[in-house]
Design a protein around this motif. Structure first.
Motif, PDB file in Angstrom:
ATOM      1  N   TYR A   1      -6.191  21.900  -1.979  1.00 55.81           N
ATOM      2  CA  TYR A   1      -7.639  21.696  -2.110  1.00 55.81           C
ATOM      3  C   TYR A   1      -8.239  21.707  -0.725  1.00 55.81           C
ATOM      4  O   TYR A   1      -7.795  20.979   0.176  1.00 55.81           O
ATOM      5  CB  TYR A   1      -7.913  20.358  -2.794  1.00 55.81           C
ATOM      6  N   LEU A   2      -9.238  22.562  -0.507  1.00 57.46           N
ATOM      7  CA  LEU A   2      -9.909  22.680   0.778  1.00 57.46           C
ATOM      8  C   LEU A   2     -11.407  22.522   0.560  1.00 57.46           C
ATOM      9  O   LEU A   2     -12.034  23.331  -0.124  1.00 57.46           O
ATOM     10  CB  LEU A   2      -9.605  24.049   1.396  1.00 57.46           C
ATOM     11  N   ARG A   3     -11.956  21.476   1.121  1.00 53.57           N
ATOM     12  CA  ARG A   3     -13.377  21.150   0.959  1.00 53.57           C
ATOM     13  C   ARG A   3     -14.117  21.410   2.265  1.00 53.57           C
ATOM     14  O   ARG A   3     -13.724  20.912   3.321  1.00 53.57           O
ATOM     15  CB  ARG A   3     -13.531  19.680   0.547  1.00 53.57           C
TER      16      ARG A   3
ATOM     17  N   VAL B   1      -7.885  25.713  -4.142  1.00 55.43           N
ATOM     18  CA  VAL B   1      -9.285  25.562  -4.531  1.00 55.43           C
ATOM     19  C   VAL B   1     -10.114  25.414  -3.259  1.00 55.43           C
ATOM     20  O   VAL B   1      -9.889  24.495  -2.469  1.00 55.43           O
ATOM     21  CB  VAL B   1      -9.503  24.342  -5.441  1.00 55.43           C
ATOM     22  N   LEU B   2     -11.043  26.341  -3.045  1.00 57.56           N
ATOM     23  CA  LEU B   2     -11.979  26.259  -1.921  1.00 57.56           C
ATOM     24  C   LEU B   2     -13.298  25.718  -2.463  1.00 57.56           C
ATOM     25  O   LEU B   2     -14.007  26.393  -3.205  1.00 57.56           O
ATOM     26  CB  LEU B   2     -12.178  27.642  -1.302  1.00 57.56           C
ATOM     27  N   ASP B   3     -13.617  24.495  -2.104  1.00 60.78           N
ATOM     28  CA  ASP B   3     -14.770  23.787  -2.665  1.00 60.78           C
ATOM     29  C   ASP B   3     -15.971  23.929  -1.736  1.00 60.78           C
ATOM     30  O   ASP B   3     -16.013  23.339  -0.652  1.00 60.78           O
ATOM     31  CB  ASP B   3     -14.414  22.314  -2.866  1.00 60.78           C
ATOM     32  N   LEU B   4     -16.959  24.704  -2.169  1.00 60.20           N
ATOM     33  CA  LEU B   4     -18.202  24.901  -1.414  1.00 60.20           C
ATOM     34  C   LEU B   4     -19.401  24.279  -2.125  1.00 60.20           C
ATOM     35  O   LEU B   4     -20.546  24.576  -1.782  1.00 60.20           O
ATOM     36  CB  LEU B   4     -18.452  26.397  -1.198  1.00 60.20           C
ATOM     37  N   ARG B   5     -19.151  23.421  -3.086  1.00 57.42           N
ATOM     38  CA  ARG B   5     -20.256  22.779  -3.807  1.00 57.42           C
ATOM     39  C   ARG B   5     -21.049  21.873  -2.871  1.00 57.42           C
ATOM     40  O   ARG B   5     -20.482  21.206  -2.012  1.00 57.42           O
ATOM     41  CB  ARG B   5     -19.718  21.979  -4.999  1.00 57.42           C
TER      42      ARG B   5
ATOM     43  N   ILE C   1      -3.606  17.834  -1.456  1.00 61.63           N
ATOM     44  CA  ILE C   1      -2.761  18.492  -2.446  1.00 61.63           C
ATOM     45  C   ILE C   1      -3.174  17.993  -3.828  1.00 61.63           C
ATOM     46  O   ILE C   1      -3.153  16.790  -4.094  1.00 61.63           O
ATOM     47  CB  ILE C   1      -1.271  18.209  -2.201  1.00 61.63           C
ATOM     48  N   LEU C   2      -3.597  18.915  -4.691  1.00 67.56           N
ATOM     49  CA  LEU C   2      -4.007  18.541  -6.048  1.00 67.56           C
ATOM     50  C   LEU C   2      -2.815  18.355  -6.970  1.00 67.56           C
ATOM     51  O   LEU C   2      -2.816  17.495  -7.861  1.00 67.56           O
ATOM     52  CB  LEU C   2      -4.927  19.623  -6.627  1.00 67.56           C
ATOM     53  N   SER C   3      -1.818  19.167  -6.772  1.00 69.83           N
ATOM     54  CA  SER C   3      -0.619  19.169  -7.593  1.00 69.83           C
ATOM     55  C   SER C   3       0.436  19.889  -6.763  1.00 69.83           C
ATOM     56  O   SER C   3       0.067  20.688  -5.891  1.00 69.83           O
ATOM     57  CB  SER C   3      -0.886  19.909  -8.916  1.00 69.83           C
ATOM     58  N   PRO C   4       1.728  19.642  -6.978  1.00 73.30           N
ATOM     59  CA  PRO C   4       2.741  20.312  -6.148  1.00 73.30           C
ATOM     60  C   PRO C   4       2.526  21.821  -6.089  1.00 73.30           C
ATOM     61  O   PRO C   4       2.503  22.512  -7.105  1.00 73.30           O
ATOM     62  CB  PRO C   4       4.051  19.955  -6.857  1.00 73.30           C
TER      63      PRO C   4
ATOM     64  N   ASN D   1      -6.533  24.900  10.815  1.00 79.50           N
ATOM     65  CA  ASN D   1      -5.658  23.726  10.944  1.00 79.50           C
ATOM     66  C   ASN D   1      -5.319  23.137   9.581  1.00 79.50           C
ATOM     67  O   ASN D   1      -4.168  22.750   9.325  1.00 79.50           O
ATOM     68  CB  ASN D   1      -6.324  22.660  11.818  1.00 79.50           C
ATOM     69  N   ALA D   2      -6.324  23.064   8.693  1.00 80.81           N
ATOM     70  CA  ALA D   2      -6.086  22.505   7.360  1.00 80.81           C
ATOM     71  C   ALA D   2      -5.105  23.379   6.573  1.00 80.81           C
ATOM     72  O   ALA D   2      -4.209  22.875   5.889  1.00 80.81           O
ATOM     73  CB  ALA D   2      -7.407  22.371   6.606  1.00 80.81           C
ATOM     74  N   LEU D   3      -5.255  24.698   6.658  1.00 84.95           N
ATOM     75  CA  LEU D   3      -4.340  25.599   5.948  1.00 84.95           C
ATOM     76  C   LEU D   3      -2.912  25.457   6.478  1.00 84.95           C
ATOM     77  O   LEU D   3      -1.940  25.502   5.706  1.00 84.95           O
ATOM     78  CB  LEU D   3      -4.820  27.041   6.083  1.00 84.95           C
ATOM     79  N   ASN D   4      -2.777  25.288   7.789  1.00 82.88           N
ATOM     80  CA  ASN D   4      -1.441  25.082   8.364  1.00 82.88           C
ATOM     81  C   ASN D   4      -0.802  23.811   7.841  1.00 82.88           C
ATOM     82  O   ASN D   4       0.390  23.774   7.511  1.00 82.88           O
ATOM     83  CB  ASN D   4      -1.520  25.050   9.886  1.00 82.88           C
ATOM     84  N   GLU D   5      -1.591  22.741   7.752  1.00 85.16           N
ATOM     85  CA  GLU D   5      -1.060  21.476   7.254  1.00 85.16           C
ATOM     86  C   GLU D   5      -0.708  21.560   5.772  1.00 85.16           C
ATOM     87  O   GLU D   5       0.296  20.987   5.320  1.00 85.16           O
ATOM     88  CB  GLU D   5      -2.068  20.353   7.507  1.00 85.16           C
TER      89      GLU D   5
END
Length: 434
Positions: A209-211, A240-244, A202-205, A225-229
């Protein structure tokens, strides 16, 4: 060319067995005065086979050291594939095992994805939480030497094999970085690389953030699973979906990830010479996060499957792509087992985004270009440094250590901070429309 007498080389006899009947079949054509016929696709090139057989024979007879037939033929296969493109290769038993290990998420090495660019061994990306990322290797770094071996004469597979090794052993990489005048040498210690392809926070309330560091066989399930959590405590106002620095991986995993954010429409399609290489993938109606505002972060280390996801979400207007231009690997490799634990990795198709864009050598252009950097706060520009910005400051009643670490993280990662700011701005605009 003189034919070698039978009995001296089984491989030579096999080559002649192939070559001689072809010559006999084509011989009548040479005696007829008629326009030259165009060869069919299945016709064997007699002159080239004759030249190959002669080279093979001269090596067997005159090379300074004895070389067995199997080694010569394997080397011929390697050369035949390596000249096609940087990604097609012959996989012997060890290389085939390494490939299977990497797609499962555990292998030995330093954690670096490499490719060939203009003939030079180049870093595509360092994998998260590995010796390569800890040492500061960056996408687009040129690798000039591996220990004492120059890389310019190595195939991609040979370079990968040199970098792999027993955990605890050291390796020296001599690299040249764009904008620097002189090479630098970096010493790394090999480890067992256990890559965790998906991380979330969680970046902010209300803002997640999903890497995704690479696309493995289970990445799609891990994203769900990550989205559910992330949505357990409260609905997301943005993600934010981080694909860097994501070098790609399994095509189906990329389709599954894009499908998590799309309710319908095409995700990607491929085109090649063979009918079974022409595929099309579309989103299913069952979607984990169809309405969450989305920013997708990419950079020069985002390649292949990462570009498929970014391109699909961009073409479908599902999110804003931010960062810098991606790597530009738009080809599909198929693994073709040969038996005896050997295989070919062969480029069989190009992939295209839903709008028909080819990514090959072009990459994905971000909607909003934001270069890599660090936010520096100066006194003379009207901005004030607060106590909370000081490293090691005491936390107040309204602040916890996690918030302090988050502030530092966003300050150190300018692109991530700008992605969060954009999500918040999009929410403000949406509220004003209501």
């Amino acid at each position: 060319m003189s034919l070698r007498p039978a009995g001296q080389s089984p491989v030579w006899r096999r080559l002649v067995t192939i070559w001689l009947p072809v010559c006999l079949l084509l011989a009548p054509l040479t005696t007829v005065a008629a326009p030259e016929a165009q060869p069919e696709d299945n016709d064997l090139p007699v002159a080239e086979i004759q030249a190959f057989a002669e080279v093979f024979e001269r090596i067997k007879r005159a090379y300074v050291e004895d070389v067995d037939d199997a080694t010569l033929l394997r080397n011929a296969m390697r050369g035949m594939l390596s000249e096609l493109d940087p990604h097609s290769t012959y996989l012997d038993e060890e290389a085939y095992d390494n490939l299977r290990e990497s797609t499962q998420g555990e292998f030995g090495g330093v954690g670096i994805e490499v490719g060939k660019r203009d003939g030079q061994l180049t870093v595509i990306t360092p994998i998260d939480d590995t010796p390569a990322s800890a040492a500061g290797l960056q996408a687009q770094d040129s690798i000039l030497r591996i220990d004492d071996t120059p890389t310019e004469s190595l195939s991609l597979q040979e370079a990968v094999e040199l970098m792999r090794g027993e955990p605890g052993t050291q390796i020296r990489l001599t690299i040249l970085r764009a904008g620097e005048d002189a090479p630098r040498t970096i010493t790394l210690e090999r480890e067992i690389i256990r890559t965790q392809s998906v991380k979330h926070d969680i970046l902010s309330p209300g803002y997640g953030y999903l890497r995704i560091s690479q696309f493995q066989t289970r990445t799609g399930d891990q994203v769900l699973n990550a989205l559910n959590e992330l949505t357990d405590e409260q609905p997301l106002q943005g993600l934010v979906l981080d694909l860097r620095n994501n070098p790609g991986g399994v095509l189906q995993a990329a389709v599954d990830v894009a499908d998590a954010f799309l309710e319908d429409g095409r995700i990607v399609y491929t085109e090649g010479r063979l009918p079974d290489s022409e595929l099309s993938f579309s989103a299913s109606s069952k979607t984990a996060a169809p309405d969450v505002p989305l920013v997708i972060l990419i950079n020069g280390g985002s390649a292949s499957a990462a570009e498929i996801v970014a391109g699909a979400l961009q073409d479908q207007r599902r999110g804003v792509v931010m960062g810098t231009q991606s790597f530009g690997k738009g080809s599909v490799q198929q693994i073709m087992p040969l038996g005896d634990d050997e295989a070919l990795k062969l480029t069989t198709a190009r992939y295209y985004t839903p709008n028909g864009r080819s990514i090959q050598a072009q990459g994905i252009e971000p909607d909003v270009r934001v270069v890599r950097g660090r936010l520096e706060v100066a006194q003379d520009n009207g901005l004030q440094v607060r106590e909370a910005d000081l490293e090691g400051h005491l936390t107040g009643n309204g602040e916890d250590d996690d918030a302090s670490q988050l502030n530092t993280r966003l300050r150190d990662d300018y692109q991530l901070g700008e992605a969060l700011n954009l999500l918040k701005a999009l929410n403000v605009l949406e509220k004003r429309k209501r």
